[in-house]
Design a protein around this motif. Structure first.
Motif, PDB file in Angstrom:
ATOM      1  N   LYS A 152      -3.282   9.291  13.113  1.00 18.27           N
ATOM      2  CA  LYS A 152      -2.431   9.975  12.142  1.00 18.27           C
ATOM      3  C   LYS A 152      -1.866   9.016  11.093  1.00 18.27           C
ATOM      4  O   LYS A 152      -1.274   9.452  10.114  1.00 18.27           O
ATOM      5  CB  LYS A 152      -1.262  10.663  12.858  1.00 18.27           C
ATOM      6  CG  LYS A 152      -1.659  11.796  13.791  1.00 18.27           C
ATOM      7  CD  LYS A 152      -0.419  12.392  14.448  1.00 18.27           C
ATOM      8  CE  LYS A 152      -0.786  13.470  15.445  1.00 18.27           C
ATOM      9  NZ  LYS A 152      -1.340  14.668  14.775  1.00 18.27           N
ATOM     10  N   ARG A 153      -2.036   7.696  11.303  1.00 22.85           N
ATOM     11  CA  ARG A 153      -1.373   6.713  10.435  1.00 22.85           C
ATOM     12  C   ARG A 153      -2.363   5.781   9.729  1.00 22.85           C
ATOM     13  O   ARG A 153      -2.061   4.640   9.434  1.00 22.85           O
ATOM     14  CB  ARG A 153      -0.370   5.889  11.250  1.00 22.85           C
ATOM     15  CG  ARG A 153       0.759   6.714  11.821  1.00 22.85           C
ATOM     16  CD  ARG A 153       1.881   5.847  12.397  1.00 22.85           C
ATOM     17  NE  ARG A 153       1.486   5.208  13.664  1.00 22.85           N
ATOM     18  CZ  ARG A 153       1.331   3.905  13.833  1.00 22.85           C
ATOM     19  NH1 ARG A 153       1.507   3.077  12.807  1.00 22.85           N
ATOM     20  NH2 ARG A 153       0.988   3.410  15.010  1.00 22.85           N
ATOM     21  N   ILE A 154      -3.550   6.269   9.447  1.00 22.55           N
ATOM     22  CA  ILE A 154      -4.549   5.438   8.766  1.00 22.55           C
ATOM     23  C   ILE A 154      -4.153   5.265   7.295  1.00 22.55           C
ATOM     24  O   ILE A 154      -3.628   6.182   6.670  1.00 22.55           O
ATOM     25  CB  ILE A 154      -5.943   6.080   8.887  1.00 22.55           C
ATOM     26  CG1 ILE A 154      -6.383   6.087  10.371  1.00 22.55           C
ATOM     27  CG2 ILE A 154      -6.976   5.338   8.033  1.00 22.55           C
ATOM     28  CD1 ILE A 154      -7.679   6.797  10.627  1.00 22.55           C
ATOM     29  N   GLN A 155      -4.394   4.064   6.772  1.00 25.74           N
ATOM     30  CA  GLN A 155      -4.078   3.779   5.371  1.00 25.74           C
ATOM     31  C   GLN A 155      -5.339   3.391   4.612  1.00 25.74           C
ATOM     32  O   GLN A 155      -6.189   2.662   5.124  1.00 25.74           O
ATOM     33  CB  GLN A 155      -3.085   2.619   5.259  1.00 25.74           C
ATOM     34  CG  GLN A 155      -1.709   2.924   5.795  1.00 25.74           C
ATOM     35  CD  GLN A 155      -0.764   1.743   5.597  1.00 25.74           C
ATOM     36  OE1 GLN A 155      -1.171   0.672   5.146  1.00 25.74           O
ATOM     37  NE2 GLN A 155       0.497   1.940   5.943  1.00 25.74           N
ATOM     38  N   LEU A 156      -5.447   3.896   3.398  1.00 24.13           N
ATOM     39  CA  LEU A 156      -6.467   3.443   2.459  1.00 24.13           C
ATOM     40  C   LEU A 156      -5.741   2.647   1.389  1.00 24.13           C
ATOM     41  O   LEU A 156      -4.888   3.187   0.683  1.00 24.13           O
ATOM     42  CB  LEU A 156      -7.209   4.630   1.840  1.00 24.13           C
ATOM     43  CG  LEU A 156      -8.158   4.305   0.671  1.00 24.13           C
ATOM     44  CD1 LEU A 156      -9.270   3.364   1.108  1.00 24.13           C
ATOM     45  CD2 LEU A 156      -8.733   5.572   0.071  1.00 24.13           C
ATOM     46  N   ARG A 157      -6.038   1.345   1.314  1.00 25.05           N
ATOM     47  CA  ARG A 157      -5.363   0.465   0.352  1.00 25.05           C
ATOM     48  C   ARG A 157      -6.332   0.136  -0.784  1.00 25.05           C
ATOM     49  O   ARG A 157      -7.455  -0.295  -0.537  1.00 25.05           O
ATOM     50  CB  ARG A 157      -4.888  -0.822   1.029  1.00 25.05           C
ATOM     51  CG  ARG A 157      -3.774  -0.566   2.049  1.00 25.05           C
ATOM     52  CD  ARG A 157      -3.406  -1.828   2.804  1.00 25.05           C
ATOM     53  NE  ARG A 157      -2.221  -1.613   3.608  1.00 25.05           N
ATOM     54  CZ  ARG A 157      -0.994  -1.982   3.260  1.00 25.05           C
ATOM     55  NH1 ARG A 157      -0.801  -2.588   2.106  1.00 25.05           N
ATOM     56  NH2 ARG A 157       0.038  -1.744   4.050  1.00 25.05           N
ATOM     57  N   VAL A 167      -1.292   2.585  -1.832  1.00 25.28           N
ATOM     58  CA  VAL A 167      -1.547   2.899  -0.425  1.00 25.28           C
ATOM     59  C   VAL A 167      -1.591   4.410  -0.256  1.00 25.28           C
ATOM     60  O   VAL A 167      -0.653   5.118  -0.641  1.00 25.28           O
ATOM     61  CB  VAL A 167      -0.460   2.301   0.492  1.00 25.28           C
ATOM     62  CG1 VAL A 167      -0.745   2.632   1.946  1.00 25.28           C
ATOM     63  CG2 VAL A 167      -0.385   0.784   0.303  1.00 25.28           C
ATOM     64  N   TYR A 168      -2.705   4.906   0.301  1.00 22.31           N
ATOM     65  CA  TYR A 168      -2.884   6.331   0.550  1.00 22.31           C
ATOM     66  C   TYR A 168      -2.912   6.557   2.056  1.00 22.31           C
ATOM     67  O   TYR A 168      -3.662   5.880   2.773  1.00 22.31           O
ATOM     68  CB  TYR A 168      -4.186   6.828  -0.083  1.00 22.31           C
ATOM     69  CG  TYR A 168      -4.288   6.536  -1.562  1.00 22.31           C
ATOM     70  CD1 TYR A 168      -3.800   7.437  -2.505  1.00 22.31           C
ATOM     71  CD2 TYR A 168      -4.849   5.340  -2.020  1.00 22.31           C
ATOM     72  CE1 TYR A 168      -3.887   7.170  -3.869  1.00 22.31           C
ATOM     73  CE2 TYR A 168      -4.935   5.065  -3.376  1.00 22.31           C
ATOM     74  CZ  TYR A 168      -4.455   5.982  -4.290  1.00 22.31           C
ATOM     75  OH  TYR A 168      -4.536   5.698  -5.635  1.00 22.31           O
ATOM     76  N   LYS A 169      -2.115   7.486   2.546  1.00 24.75           N
ATOM     77  CA  LYS A 169      -2.053   7.768   3.974  1.00 24.75           C
ATOM     78  C   LYS A 169      -3.034   8.881   4.331  1.00 24.75           C
ATOM     79  O   LYS A 169      -3.099   9.902   3.641  1.00 24.75           O
ATOM     80  CB  LYS A 169      -0.632   8.146   4.373  1.00 24.75           C
ATOM     81  CG  LYS A 169       0.356   7.004   4.200  1.00 24.75           C
ATOM     82  CD  LYS A 169       1.755   7.382   4.625  1.00 24.75           C
ATOM     83  CE  LYS A 169       2.718   6.202   4.441  1.00 24.75           C
ATOM     84  NZ  LYS A 169       4.109   6.547   4.823  1.00 24.75           N
ATOM     85  N   LEU A 170      -3.786   8.663   5.395  1.00 24.43           N
ATOM     86  CA  LEU A 170      -4.787   9.636   5.840  1.00 24.43           C
ATOM     87  C   LEU A 170      -4.553   9.957   7.309  1.00 24.43           C
ATOM     88  O   LEU A 170      -4.302   9.067   8.120  1.00 24.43           O
ATOM     89  CB  LEU A 170      -6.202   9.082   5.631  1.00 24.43           C
ATOM     90  CG  LEU A 170      -6.597   8.797   4.170  1.00 24.43           C
ATOM     91  CD1 LEU A 170      -7.857   7.963   4.115  1.00 24.43           C
ATOM     92  CD2 LEU A 170      -6.786  10.098   3.415  1.00 24.43           C
ATOM     93  N   ASP A 171      -4.655  11.237   7.645  1.00 26.04           N
ATOM     94  CA  ASP A 171      -4.464  11.715   9.011  1.00 26.04           C
ATOM     95  C   ASP A 171      -5.826  12.174   9.525  1.00 26.04           C
ATOM     96  O   ASP A 171      -6.298  13.268   9.186  1.00 26.04           O
ATOM     97  CB  ASP A 171      -3.451  12.863   9.019  1.00 26.04           C
ATOM     98  CG  ASP A 171      -3.150  13.367  10.435  1.00 26.04           C
ATOM     99  OD1 ASP A 171      -3.970  13.135  11.348  1.00 26.04           O
ATOM    100  OD2 ASP A 171      -2.100  14.001  10.612  1.00 26.04           O
ATOM    101  N   LEU A 172      -6.466  11.317  10.337  1.00 20.77           N
ATOM    102  CA  LEU A 172      -7.811  11.630  10.805  1.00 20.77           C
ATOM    103  C   LEU A 172      -7.823  12.857  11.720  1.00 20.77           C
ATOM    104  O   LEU A 172      -8.761  13.651  11.690  1.00 20.77           O
ATOM    105  CB  LEU A 172      -8.416  10.417  11.524  1.00 20.77           C
ATOM    106  CG  LEU A 172      -9.881  10.540  11.953  1.00 20.77           C
ATOM    107  CD1 LEU A 172     -10.783  10.873  10.768  1.00 20.77           C
ATOM    108  CD2 LEU A 172     -10.350   9.247  12.617  1.00 20.77           C
ATOM    109  N   ASP A 173      -6.764  13.026  12.519  1.00 22.81           N
ATOM    110  CA  ASP A 173      -6.686  14.221  13.373  1.00 22.81           C
ATOM    111  C   ASP A 173      -6.719  15.482  12.513  1.00 22.81           C
ATOM    112  O   ASP A 173      -7.448  16.432  12.808  1.00 22.81           O
ATOM    113  CB  ASP A 173      -5.400  14.200  14.215  1.00 22.81           C
ATOM    114  CG  ASP A 173      -5.536  13.322  15.450  1.00 22.81           C
ATOM    115  OD1 ASP A 173      -6.689  13.040  15.849  1.00 22.81           O
ATOM    116  OD2 ASP A 173      -4.504  12.906  16.000  1.00 22.81           O
ATOM    117  N   ALA A 174      -5.934  15.487  11.448  1.00 22.36           N
ATOM    118  CA  ALA A 174      -5.889  16.658  10.566  1.00 22.36           C
ATOM    119  C   ALA A 174      -7.218  16.849   9.843  1.00 22.36           C
ATOM    120  O   ALA A 174      -7.695  17.984   9.685  1.00 22.36           O
ATOM    121  CB  ALA A 174      -4.754  16.504   9.551  1.00 22.36           C
TER     122      ALA A 174
END
Length: 201
Positions: A152-157, A167-174
């Protein structure tokens, strides 16, 4: 000085001045190796490789973003950061020790971009993907998220052309449940950071 001699001197200086101008205009990239020298304290002298996130870490000065900046800008920044430890602002020299390896020229159809996957991936590291590849495609090439990933706390920098990191936050579960984000197009030099889960996460 004769006209011929002046012409010879001018022809000698043109390529030299061109090289100086190019060095001043050069913008540092991840993978470059910088040589740092502090005239007043040679224990601070060292080589520093620019990490994929565009930063270097030095004693006393700490972590500094250098990607996208000129050597002169980094030199001034370092002198300012080190100044509190000296009676007067130290004399700092920053030069290029080695350039990052550049990909060989290849046909347009075969070109790739470099993405860096850090943290809790099954195969973290540098990933070469085709231009236009998405976040999910790059993650698949890195072996997917490990069982210990905080999905839930993956970041794309991403560092833009002006050297500013976003920094973009990505939620892989979602994303796996149909949310948007998985089709985010990646750019050369993007860093995907996958933190490890906390104990009760």
């Amino acid at each position: 000085m004769s006209i011929l001699r002046r012409l010879a001197v001018a022809l000698f200086l043109v390529p030299f001045l061109s090289l100086v101008a190019t060095a001043q205009d050069y913008r540092i990239r991840p993978g470059d190796v910088l040589q740092i020298e502090v005239l007043e304290d040679n224990t601070l002298n060292r080589s520093a490789i620019v990490l994929p996130d565009g930063q270097i870490t030095l004693p006393v000065a700490g972590t500094i973003r250098v990607a996208g900046r000129s050597l002169a800008q980094v030199q001034a920044d370092l002198a300012q950061r080190l100044a509190p430890g000296f009676a007067t602002t130290p004399t700092v020299y920053v030069s290029m020790s080695a350039l990052a390896e550049r990909p060989a020229s290849t046909p347009a159809a075969a070109r790739t971009i470099a993405i860096y996957v850090l943290g809790a991936a099954n195969a973290p590291g540098k990933v070469e993907v085709a231009p236009g590849s998405t976040f999910l495609q790059a993650l698949a090439q890195a072996g997917g998220a490990s069982p210990f990933a905080a999905k839930k706390r993956i970041q794309l920098r991403r560092v833009d052309k002006s050297g500013v990191e976003r920094v973009y936050k990505l939620d892989l579960d979602a994303i796996e449940n149909g949310a948007s984000g998985g089709s985010t197009r990646l750019m050369n030099g993007d860093v995907i950071m996958i933190p490890q889960r906390k104990l009760f996460e």
